[in-house]
Design a protein around this motif. Structure first.
Motif, PDB file in Angstrom:
ATOM      1  N   ARG A  59      12.835   1.527  34.825  1.00 54.07           N
ATOM      2  CA  ARG A  59      12.905   0.656  33.628  1.00 54.07           C
ATOM      3  C   ARG A  59      12.068  -0.596  33.823  1.00 54.07           C
ATOM      4  O   ARG A  59      11.352  -1.020  32.912  1.00 54.07           O
ATOM      5  CB  ARG A  59      14.357   0.269  33.336  1.00 54.07           C
ATOM      6  N   GLU A  60      12.158  -1.203  34.997  1.00 54.98           N
ATOM      7  CA  GLU A  60      11.400  -2.431  35.247  1.00 54.98           C
ATOM      8  C   GLU A  60       9.899  -2.158  35.245  1.00 54.98           C
ATOM      9  O   GLU A  60       9.123  -2.964  34.725  1.00 54.98           O
ATOM     10  CB  GLU A  60      11.847  -3.076  36.560  1.00 54.98           C
ATOM     11  N   LEU A  61       9.490  -1.012  35.807  1.00 52.82           N
ATOM     12  CA  LEU A  61       8.065  -0.668  35.776  1.00 52.82           C
ATOM     13  C   LEU A  61       7.627  -0.409  34.335  1.00 52.82           C
ATOM     14  O   LEU A  61       6.563  -0.871  33.918  1.00 52.82           O
ATOM     15  CB  LEU A  61       7.770   0.544  36.663  1.00 52.82           C
ATOM     16  N   ALA A  62       8.440   0.302  33.583  1.00 55.49           N
ATOM     17  CA  ALA A  62       8.114   0.570  32.176  1.00 55.49           C
ATOM     18  C   ALA A  62       7.988  -0.736  31.399  1.00 55.49           C
ATOM     19  O   ALA A  62       7.064  -0.908  30.595  1.00 55.49           O
ATOM     20  CB  ALA A  62       9.175   1.465  31.546  1.00 55.49           C
ATOM     21  N   ASP A  63       8.909  -1.665  31.649  1.00 50.97           N
ATOM     22  CA  ASP A  63       8.856  -2.963  30.969  1.00 50.97           C
ATOM     23  C   ASP A  63       7.579  -3.719  31.319  1.00 50.97           C
ATOM     24  O   ASP A  63       6.984  -4.381  30.471  1.00 50.97           O
ATOM     25  CB  ASP A  63      10.065  -3.827  31.325  1.00 50.97           C
ATOM     26  N   SER A  64       7.145  -3.616  32.568  1.00 47.74           N
ATOM     27  CA  SER A  64       5.942  -4.338  32.988  1.00 47.74           C
ATOM     28  C   SER A  64       4.669  -3.699  32.438  1.00 47.74           C
ATOM     29  O   SER A  64       3.623  -4.330  32.428  1.00 47.74           O
ATOM     30  CB  SER A  64       5.866  -4.428  34.519  1.00 47.74           C
ATOM     31  N   HIS A  65       4.781  -2.446  31.989  1.00 50.10           N
ATOM     32  CA  HIS A  65       3.624  -1.742  31.419  1.00 50.10           C
ATOM     33  C   HIS A  65       3.817  -1.460  29.936  1.00 50.10           C
ATOM     34  O   HIS A  65       3.226  -0.528  29.390  1.00 50.10           O
ATOM     35  CB  HIS A  65       3.388  -0.421  32.168  1.00 50.10           C
ATOM     36  N   ALA A  66       4.646  -2.247  29.279  1.00 49.28           N
ATOM     37  CA  ALA A  66       4.906  -2.046  27.853  1.00 49.28           C
ATOM     38  C   ALA A  66       3.586  -2.049  27.083  1.00 49.28           C
ATOM     39  O   ALA A  66       2.728  -2.890  27.302  1.00 49.28           O
ATOM     40  CB  ALA A  66       5.836  -3.137  27.328  1.00 49.28           C
ATOM     41  N   GLY A  67       3.449  -1.085  26.211  1.00 50.20           N
ATOM     42  CA  GLY A  67       2.248  -1.002  25.392  1.00 50.20           C
ATOM     43  C   GLY A  67       1.115  -0.201  26.022  1.00 50.20           C
ATOM     44  O   GLY A  67       0.094   0.028  25.385  1.00 50.20           O
ATOM     45  N   VAL A  68       1.288   0.242  27.269  1.00 49.33           N
ATOM     46  CA  VAL A  68       0.257   1.050  27.926  1.00 49.33           C
ATOM     47  C   VAL A  68       0.577   2.519  27.652  1.00 49.33           C
ATOM     48  O   VAL A  68       1.610   3.023  28.093  1.00 49.33           O
ATOM     49  CB  VAL A  68       0.216   0.787  29.455  1.00 49.33           C
ATOM     50  N   GLU A  69      -0.287   3.172  26.927  1.00 53.80           N
ATOM     51  CA  GLU A  69      -0.046   4.572  26.580  1.00 53.80           C
ATOM     52  C   GLU A  69      -0.427   5.489  27.723  1.00 53.80           C
ATOM     53  O   GLU A  69      -1.313   5.198  28.521  1.00 53.80           O
ATOM     54  CB  GLU A  69      -0.844   4.937  25.330  1.00 53.80           C
ATOM     55  N   GLY A  70       0.268   6.627  27.791  1.00 55.04           N
ATOM     56  CA  GLY A  70      -0.040   7.640  28.788  1.00 55.04           C
ATOM     57  C   GLY A  70       0.402   7.271  30.194  1.00 55.04           C
ATOM     58  O   GLY A  70      -0.057   7.853  31.163  1.00 55.04           O
ATOM     59  N   HIS A  71       1.306   6.317  30.294  1.00 51.23           N
ATOM     60  CA  HIS A  71       1.767   5.852  31.602  1.00 51.23           C
ATOM     61  C   HIS A  71       3.033   6.631  31.966  1.00 51.23           C
ATOM     62  O   HIS A  71       4.064   6.491  31.323  1.00 51.23           O
ATOM     63  CB  HIS A  71       2.044   4.346  31.532  1.00 51.23           C
ATOM     64  N   ASP A  72       2.965   7.484  32.998  1.00 53.19           N
ATOM     65  CA  ASP A  72       4.095   8.298  33.448  1.00 53.19           C
ATOM     66  C   ASP A  72       4.912   7.513  34.462  1.00 53.19           C
ATOM     67  O   ASP A  72       4.766   7.664  35.665  1.00 53.19           O
ATOM     68  CB  ASP A  72       3.589   9.606  34.051  1.00 53.19           C
ATOM     69  N   VAL A  73       5.788   6.657  33.966  1.00 52.17           N
ATOM     70  CA  VAL A  73       6.561   5.758  34.815  1.00 52.17           C
ATOM     71  C   VAL A  73       7.419   6.532  35.806  1.00 52.17           C
ATOM     72  O   VAL A  73       7.376   6.274  37.009  1.00 52.17           O
ATOM     73  CB  VAL A  73       7.434   4.814  33.963  1.00 52.17           C
ATOM     74  N   ALA A  74       8.198   7.484  35.317  1.00 57.57           N
ATOM     75  CA  ALA A  74       9.089   8.234  36.211  1.00 57.57           C
ATOM     76  C   ALA A  74       8.285   8.946  37.286  1.00 57.57           C
ATOM     77  O   ALA A  74       8.653   8.921  38.468  1.00 57.57           O
ATOM     78  CB  ALA A  74       9.923   9.233  35.418  1.00 57.57           C
ATOM     79  N   GLY A  75       7.184   9.564  36.914  1.00 58.26           N
ATOM     80  CA  GLY A  75       6.346  10.275  37.877  1.00 58.26           C
ATOM     81  C   GLY A  75       5.749   9.345  38.915  1.00 58.26           C
ATOM     82  O   GLY A  75       5.687   9.678  40.106  1.00 58.26           O
ATOM     83  N   GLU A  76       5.317   8.167  38.482  1.00 57.71           N
ATOM     84  CA  GLU A  76       4.720   7.213  39.424  1.00 57.71           C
ATOM     85  C   GLU A  76       5.756   6.646  40.383  1.00 57.71           C
ATOM     86  O   GLU A  76       5.500   6.497  41.576  1.00 57.71           O
ATOM     87  CB  GLU A  76       4.017   6.095  38.665  1.00 57.71           C
ATOM     88  N   VAL A  77       6.945   6.329  39.874  1.00 55.81           N
ATOM     89  CA  VAL A  77       8.004   5.821  40.748  1.00 55.81           C
ATOM     90  C   VAL A  77       8.419   6.896  41.741  1.00 55.81           C
ATOM     91  O   VAL A  77       8.537   6.641  42.939  1.00 55.81           O
ATOM     92  CB  VAL A  77       9.212   5.320  39.916  1.00 55.81           C
ATOM     93  N   ASP A  78       8.620   8.132  41.259  1.00 55.31           N
ATOM     94  CA  ASP A  78       9.011   9.224  42.150  1.00 55.31           C
ATOM     95  C   ASP A  78       7.950   9.474  43.217  1.00 55.31           C
ATOM     96  O   ASP A  78       8.272   9.675  44.388  1.00 55.31           O
ATOM     97  CB  ASP A  78       9.272  10.497  41.360  1.00 55.31           C
ATOM     98  N   ALA A  79       6.683   9.455  42.830  1.00 47.24           N
ATOM     99  CA  ALA A  79       5.600   9.684  43.797  1.00 47.24           C
ATOM    100  C   ALA A  79       5.566   8.580  44.847  1.00 47.24           C
ATOM    101  O   ALA A  79       5.393   8.842  46.043  1.00 47.24           O
ATOM    102  CB  ALA A  79       4.254   9.774  43.074  1.00 47.24           C
ATOM    103  N   ALA A  80       5.752   7.337  44.415  1.00 47.88           N
ATOM    104  CA  ALA A  80       5.757   6.218  45.361  1.00 47.88           C
ATOM    105  C   ALA A  80       6.931   6.333  46.326  1.00 47.88           C
ATOM    106  O   ALA A  80       6.771   6.155  47.539  1.00 47.88           O
ATOM    107  CB  ALA A  80       5.805   4.889  44.614  1.00 47.88           C
ATOM    108  N   LEU A  81       8.106   6.667  45.808  1.00 52.88           N
ATOM    109  CA  LEU A  81       9.283   6.808  46.668  1.00 52.88           C
ATOM    110  C   LEU A  81       9.126   7.964  47.649  1.00 52.88           C
ATOM    111  O   LEU A  81       9.496   7.842  48.822  1.00 52.88           O
ATOM    112  CB  LEU A  81      10.550   6.980  45.832  1.00 52.88           C
ATOM    113  N   ARG A  82       8.565   9.072  47.192  1.00 51.02           N
ATOM    114  CA  ARG A  82       8.313  10.210  48.102  1.00 51.02           C
ATOM    115  C   ARG A  82       7.378   9.789  49.227  1.00 51.02           C
ATOM    116  O   ARG A  82       7.622  10.081  50.398  1.00 51.02           O
ATOM    117  CB  ARG A  82       7.715  11.388  47.331  1.00 51.02           C
TER     118      ARG A  82
END
Length: 93
Positions: A59-82
């Protein structure tokens, strides 16, 4: 494989960090491991405090990228955590 949303990842306290321009370098004296995080991974790393759930980080990453289209927040967070887990930079439990 998605990371459980209620997981609260925690940084390994043995990992040290150094800010380099727009990247964050992580290193562990024991074993000589070094890693460099881009801005998104550094954002995730900063929230791996054992208090933020994965869902809250998303949610915090999504909020920081509000208005950016095509941004896969869940995928990016999961990839970073992995990557952080595979690099041995997070503690378990």
């Amino acid at each position: 494989m998605a990371v459980p949303q209620d997981d609260c990842p925690r940084r390994d306290p043995a990992v040290q960090e150094q800010l380099l321009a727009d990247e964050l370098m992580l290193f562990r004296a024991e074993g000589g491991r070094v890693g460099v995080l881009n801005s998104t991974a550094a954002f995730v790393w900063a929230r791996c405090d054992g208090e933020h759930t994965v869902e809250r980080i998303r949610r915090e990453l999504a909020d920081s990228h509000a208005g950016v289209e095509g941004h896969d927040v869940a995928g990016e967070v999961d990839a970073a955590l992995r990557a952080l887990r595979e690099g041995g930079l997070l503690t378990e439990g």
